[in-house]
Structures are given as C-alpha cells and as structure tokens.
Design a protein around this motif. Structure first.
Motif, mmCIF file in Angstrom:
data_model
loop_
_atom_site.group_PDB
_atom_site.id
_atom_site.type_symbol
_atom_site.label_atom_id
_atom_site.label_comp_id
_atom_site.label_asym_id
_atom_site.label_seq_id
_atom_site.Cartn_x
_atom_site.Cartn_y
_atom_site.Cartn_z
ATOM 1 N N SER A 43 28.391 61.364 27.100
ATOM 2 C CA SER A 43 29.685 61.309 26.427
ATOM 3 C C SER A 43 30.631 60.466 27.274
ATOM 4 N N THR A 44 31.394 59.594 26.615
ATOM 5 C CA THR A 44 32.274 58.683 27.347
ATOM 6 C C THR A 44 33.730 58.887 26.945
ATOM 7 N N ASN A 45 34.589 58.476 27.864
ATOM 8 C CA ASN A 45 36.032 58.575 27.640
ATOM 9 C C ASN A 45 36.674 57.366 28.319
ATOM 10 N N TYR A 46 37.694 56.773 27.677
ATOM 11 C CA TYR A 46 38.305 55.554 28.209
ATOM 12 C C TYR A 46 39.823 55.626 28.203
ATOM 13 N N LEU A 47 40.431 54.980 29.194
ATOM 14 C CA LEU A 47 41.855 54.723 29.182
ATOM 15 C C LEU A 47 42.158 53.864 27.958
ATOM 16 N N ASP A 48 43.234 54.179 27.238
ATOM 17 C CA ASP A 48 43.539 53.432 26.013
ATOM 18 C C ASP A 48 43.602 51.927 26.254
ATOM 19 N N PHE A 49 44.159 51.520 27.392
ATOM 20 C CA PHE A 49 44.370 50.100 27.668
ATOM 21 C C PHE A 49 43.067 49.318 27.765
ATOM 22 N N VAL A 50 41.939 50.003 28.049
ATOM 23 C CA VAL A 50 40.679 49.283 28.231
ATOM 24 C C VAL A 50 39.710 49.482 27.076
ATOM 25 N N LYS A 51 40.079 50.330 26.120
ATOM 26 C CA LYS A 51 39.181 50.574 24.993
ATOM 27 C C LYS A 51 38.865 49.279 24.257
ATOM 28 N N GLY A 52 37.594 49.095 23.968
ATOM 29 C CA GLY A 52 37.149 47.888 23.288
ATOM 30 C C GLY A 52 36.859 46.729 24.220
ATOM 31 N N ARG A 53 37.271 46.852 25.481
ATOM 32 C CA ARG A 53 37.019 45.775 26.460
ATOM 33 C C ARG A 53 36.051 46.225 27.553
ATOM 34 N N PHE A 54 36.135 47.478 27.946
ATOM 35 C CA PHE A 54 35.293 47.990 29.030
ATOM 36 C C PHE A 54 34.253 48.947 28.462
ATOM 37 N N THR A 55 33.091 48.964 29.105
ATOM 38 C CA THR A 55 32.029 49.887 28.716
ATOM 39 C C THR A 55 31.424 50.515 29.961
ATOM 40 N N ALA B 221 17.513 56.315 36.192
ATOM 41 C CA ALA B 221 16.338 56.012 37.024
ATOM 42 C C ALA B 221 16.739 55.399 38.361
ATOM 43 N N ASN B 222 17.843 54.646 38.355
ATOM 44 C CA ASN B 222 18.290 53.983 39.580
ATOM 45 C C ASN B 222 19.541 54.613 40.180
ATOM 46 N N ASN B 223 19.954 55.755 39.629
ATOM 47 C CA ASN B 223 21.122 56.489 40.164
ATOM 48 C C ASN B 223 22.348 55.597 40.274
ATOM 49 N N THR B 224 22.589 54.843 39.232
ATOM 50 C CA THR B 224 23.681 53.872 39.235
ATOM 51 C C THR B 224 24.503 54.003 37.965
ATOM 52 N N VAL B 225 25.807 53.857 38.134
ATOM 53 C CA VAL B 225 26.733 53.818 37.005
ATOM 54 C C VAL B 225 27.394 52.450 36.991
ATOM 55 N N TYR B 226 27.561 51.906 35.800
ATOM 56 C CA TYR B 226 28.117 50.568 35.653
ATOM 57 C C TYR B 226 29.434 50.611 34.882
ATOM 58 N N LEU B 227 30.236 49.597 35.120
ATOM 59 C CA LEU B 227 31.420 49.373 34.302
ATOM 60 C C LEU B 227 31.417 47.896 33.917
ATOM 61 N N GLN B 228 31.104 47.637 32.665
ATOM 62 C CA GLN B 228 31.159 46.270 32.143
ATOM 63 C C GLN B 228 32.572 46.009 31.666
ATOM 64 N N MET B 229 33.182 44.980 32.223
ATOM 65 C CA MET B 229 34.570 44.662 31.904
ATOM 66 C C MET B 229 34.634 43.280 31.276
ATOM 67 N N ASN B 230 35.075 43.218 30.046
ATOM 68 C CA ASN B 230 35.215 41.954 29.316
ATOM 69 C C ASN B 230 36.681 41.690 28.991
ATOM 70 N N SER B 231 36.970 40.474 28.639
ATOM 71 C CA SER B 231 38.337 40.073 28.258
ATOM 72 C C SER B 231 39.359 40.558 29.283
ATOM 73 N N LEU B 232 39.071 40.290 30.523
ATOM 74 C CA LEU B 232 39.918 40.780 31.604
ATOM 75 C C LEU B 232 41.310 40.169 31.554
ATOM 76 N N LYS B 233 42.279 40.990 31.925
ATOM 77 C CA LYS B 233 43.687 40.584 31.928
ATOM 78 C C LYS B 233 44.240 40.710 33.342
ATOM 79 N N PRO B 234 45.299 39.964 33.646
ATOM 80 C CA PRO B 234 45.903 40.104 34.990
ATOM 81 C C PRO B 234 46.274 41.559 35.315
ATOM 82 N N LEU C 162 42.705 56.935 35.800
ATOM 83 C CA LEU C 162 41.377 56.994 35.220
ATOM 84 C C LEU C 162 41.140 55.768 34.339
ATOM 85 N N VAL C 163 39.969 55.170 34.467
ATOM 86 C CA VAL C 163 39.589 54.046 33.609
ATOM 87 C C VAL C 163 38.571 54.509 32.566
ATOM 88 N N ALA C 164 37.497 55.153 33.039
ATOM 89 C CA ALA C 164 36.448 55.589 32.122
ATOM 90 C C ALA C 164 35.594 56.647 32.792
#
Length: 115
Positions: A56-68, A74-87, A47-49
């Motif tokens: 209400s949201t929930n995140y994997l500890d490893f991605v907290k603060g980096r992913f949203t 309205a557009n029936n879409t879910v997004y995952l914004q990923m910042n400060s990506l790591k290998p 699980l990532v998020a």
C-alpha cells in the motif's frame, strides 16, 4: 541494528528524472512501513511517500502523479522514481524504515533541481 543507505541523488534540470535507492541491511519484510522523506534548506522534514509490507502506498499531494515508490523484496531495496522534477523538489531525501518498536533513518542523499 538496521542500516539504511540512500543513493541516486544528483543535480538535474527541471523536467528531468531521477531514481533514488534505499538499501537496507535487513530483510525489508521486517520493516512494516518504508518511506522517503525530504528536507529542503530552512524547512522541516516532510513525508514524500510510504509503502507498506503489503504494497500500500501513500504520497505527498505535491508529488502525486510524478513520483512512484516501490520495493524490491529480493534485494531489500526501496526505490523512489521521480519524474517531471521541479526546483521545489530540491532537498535532502531520507529513507525511513519502521518496525513496531523502532524507527530507522538513512543519512540522506541530495537532490538538486536547477537549470
């Protein structure tokens, strides 16, 4: 039948950003929880998020603060914004949607973080 289609995966350098999208074939109000999971080579899917219909949201500890995770009802879409990506974020990312009785998955989109 609910269909979930992911997009946005790409090759990105460490420290970079990507936004993944998951388009649903139905109103996402009918999916009480939507989420992103990932599976790296040789590892189990994790699980990532998640985001509920009440936002209400929930995140994997490893991605907290980096992913949203967010949703556009309205557009029936879910997004995952990923910042400060790591290998270590390299994986196939899957969209998931749940009703009371069913569990739906997309086919995944590949994210590769490498220099």
């Amino acid at each position: 039948q609910v269909q979930l289609v992911e997009s946005g995966g790409d090759l990105v350098q460490p420290g970079g950003s990507l936004r993944l999208s998951c388009a649903a074939s139905v109103s996402i109000f009918s999916l009480y929880v939507m989420g992103w999971y990932r599976q790296a080579p040789g590892k189990q899917r994790e699980l990532v998020a998640t985001i509920t219909s009440g936002d209400s949201t929930n995140y994997l500890d490893f991605v907290k603060g980096r992913f949203t995770i967010s949703r556009d009802n309205a557009n029936n879409t879910v997004y995952l914004q990923m910042n400060s990506l790591k290998p270590e974020d390299t994986a196939v990312y899957y969209c998931n949607g749940r009703t009371v009785t069913n569990d739906y998955w997309g086919k995944g989109t590949l994210v590769t973080v490498s220099s």
